[in-house]
Scaffold this motif. Structure first.
Motif, PDB file in Angstrom:
ATOM      1  N   SER A 166      -2.625  -1.005   5.889  1.00 15.96           N
ATOM      2  CA  SER A 166      -1.402  -0.391   6.722  1.00 15.96           C
ATOM      3  C   SER A 166      -1.823   0.468   7.725  1.00 15.96           C
ATOM      4  O   SER A 166      -1.918   1.584   7.735  1.00 15.96           O
ATOM      5  N   ALA A 184      -0.394   8.942   8.012  1.00 15.31           N
ATOM      6  CA  ALA A 184      -0.994   9.944   7.156  1.00 15.31           C
ATOM      7  C   ALA A 184      -2.033  10.726   7.970  1.00 15.31           C
ATOM      8  O   ALA A 184      -2.068  12.282   7.478  1.00 15.31           O
ATOM      9  N   THR A 240       7.341   8.536   2.639  1.00 15.65           N
ATOM     10  CA  THR A 240       7.712   7.872   3.730  1.00 15.65           C
ATOM     11  C   THR A 240       6.878   6.691   4.045  1.00 15.65           C
ATOM     12  O   THR A 240       7.268   5.524   4.253  1.00 15.65           O
ATOM     13  N   ILE A 241       5.425   6.752   3.899  1.00 17.16           N
ATOM     14  CA  ILE A 241       4.713   5.801   3.814  1.00 17.16           C
ATOM     15  C   ILE A 241       5.086   4.482   2.932  1.00 17.16           C
ATOM     16  O   ILE A 241       4.906   3.366   3.333  1.00 17.16           O
ATOM     17  N   PHE A 242       5.339   4.899   1.510  1.00 16.46           N
ATOM     18  CA  PHE A 242       5.430   4.021   0.433  1.00 16.46           C
ATOM     19  C   PHE A 242       6.588   3.249   0.673  1.00 16.46           C
ATOM     20  O   PHE A 242       6.733   1.999   0.940  1.00 16.46           O
ATOM     21  N   THR A 298      -0.482   3.186  -0.040  1.00 17.72           N
ATOM     22  CA  THR A 298       0.076   4.332   0.336  1.00 17.72           C
ATOM     23  C   THR A 298      -1.261   5.174   0.086  1.00 17.72           C
ATOM     24  O   THR A 298      -1.669   6.217   0.854  1.00 17.72           O
ATOM     25  N   GLY A 342       0.461   3.167   8.332  1.00 16.78           N
ATOM     26  CA  GLY A 342       0.252   4.016   7.238  1.00 16.78           C
ATOM     27  C   GLY A 342      -0.666   5.073   7.616  1.00 16.78           C
ATOM     28  O   GLY A 342      -0.545   6.392   7.351  1.00 16.78           O
ATOM     29  N   ALA A 383      -3.975   4.457   2.771  1.00 12.47           N
ATOM     30  CA  ALA A 383      -3.654   4.987   3.801  1.00 12.47           C
ATOM     31  C   ALA A 383      -3.976   6.654   4.137  1.00 12.47           C
ATOM     32  O   ALA A 383      -4.301   7.233   4.970  1.00 12.47           O
ATOM     33  N   ALA A 392       2.499  -1.384  -2.025  1.00 12.47           N
ATOM     34  CA  ALA A 392       2.963  -0.370  -1.241  1.00 12.47           C
ATOM     35  C   ALA A 392       2.104   0.841  -1.957  1.00 12.47           C
ATOM     36  O   ALA A 392       1.821   1.803  -1.257  1.00 12.47           O
ATOM     37  N   TRP A 438      11.878  11.115   2.610  1.00  9.25           N
ATOM     38  CA  TRP A 438      11.422  10.366   3.738  1.00  9.25           C
ATOM     39  C   TRP A 438      12.148  10.981   4.975  1.00  9.25           C
ATOM     40  O   TRP A 438      11.532  10.738   6.017  1.00  9.25           O
ATOM     41  N   GLN A 466       6.051   0.717   3.629  1.00 11.84           N
ATOM     42  CA  GLN A 466       5.064  -0.458   3.115  1.00 11.84           C
ATOM     43  C   GLN A 466       5.905  -1.351   2.122  1.00 11.84           C
ATOM     44  O   GLN A 466       5.821  -2.527   2.126  1.00 11.84           O
TER      45      GLN A 466
END
Length: 293
Positions: free
Chosen positions: A164, A171, A212-214, A101, A167, A104, A97, A283, A217
């Motif tokens: 991702s 992003a 949020t992306i992390f 991240t 992701g 991404a 992740a 997030w 993931q």
């Protein structure tokens, strides 16, 4: 002087309609929450019971409490293999992740802030990849990893985890919304290199998006089952999802008690709950920014 304005009162039927719609929406939300939380509640109650009373008494309320003894038995079973599975899951999730991240964020930032030939086509490909289920890549990845000799290694799980498309999409949306073009241009006029602008300025502005992306993931990798089950053979390399499914298959043959699977599933859920609760402030704001965009 203008005549005083009279207050416009809402019509009675509109008020009743609004109240009725609120009650309906609230009822749907309550039922949906109960539907998703019911299995977690049962899992919590079952995990706290002594092994001999898992299915005895009221299945939805506590009795014969022995949670800590159950956890001790879980981590002591087969020389602590469950702890190894949890460690593997944490390794795959945190490293995958984290790198995913960053990749991404860099890709989404480049698509949002740079003009280059094929940018629209690239973003269309990313959107198309979001719609493709990842399970379709399991067999091609297995064959590819077999050719390069990384089957049954950590890389067989980590390498696919850092990619991702969703992701990248998030992003790109966040970079376009949260990083003003004026700030980027000002940094360029000051002589800052593109790498310094990205790591020193843009990433800080995109921090809610990164969390949020992390989190997305992390949860996806932690819950991943199909790919690790196909590319990992050594029991000491498996994540907790694959390990629990293996244990569950042994329940029917009597090689392990079902209670071990239940308490293992409960412990495996705890890191996800902790991650959501500890990162919810970030997030939530990240999702709100994406929704506004």
């Amino acid at each position: 002087m203008s005549a005083p304005r009279t207050a416009v009162r809402p019509r009675r039927d509109s008020v009743e309609t609004t109240l009725r719609s609120r009650v309906l929406v609230t009822g749907v939300l309550v039922l949906t929450s109960a539907y998703f939380l019911f299995p977690l509640w049962w899992l919590l109650v079952a995990a706290t019971k002594d092994a001999g009373y898992t299915f005895a008494g009221n299945p939805l309320w506590f009795s014969h409490f022995d949670l800590f003894g159950n956890i001790a038995d879980l981590f002591a079973y087969k020389n602590g293999i469950f702890a190894a599975w949890m460690g593997n899951a944490a390794l795959y999730s945190i490293v995958g992740a984290g790198i995913g991240t960053l990749v991404a964020a860099a890709t989404g930032y480049a698509v949002a802030k740079f003009e280059f030939p094929g940018r629209g086509v690239l973003f269309a490909v990313v959107l198309g990849a979001v719609l493709v289920p990842k399970v379709l890549f399991t067999l091609p990845l297995f064959l590819m990893f077999s050719q390069v000799g990384i089957v049954n290694t950590y890389l067989a799980v980590l390498l696919p985890s850092i990619v991702s498309p969703f992701g990248v999409y998030l992003a790109r949306v966040f970079a376009a919304q949260s990083v003003p073009d004026e700030v980027v241009e000002a940094a360029r006029l000051d002589g800052a290199a593109e790498g310094k602008i990205f790591f020193g300025v843009s990433l800080r502005m995109m921090s809610p998006a990164l969390v949020t992306i992390f989190l997305f993931q992390f949860v996806e990798i932690w819950n991943n089952f199909l790919l690790p089950s196909q590319v990992l053979i050594d029991e000491n390399l498996k994540p907790v999802t694959v390990g629990l499914v293996t244990w569950n298959a042994l329940v029917q043959s009597g090689q392990i008690e079902r209670h071990m699977v239940i308490i293992g599933a409960f412990v495996a859920v705890v890191p996800l709950i902790v991650a959501f609760l500890s990162l919810q402030r970030f997030w939530r704001s990240g999702l709100a920014t994406g929704a506004l965009k």
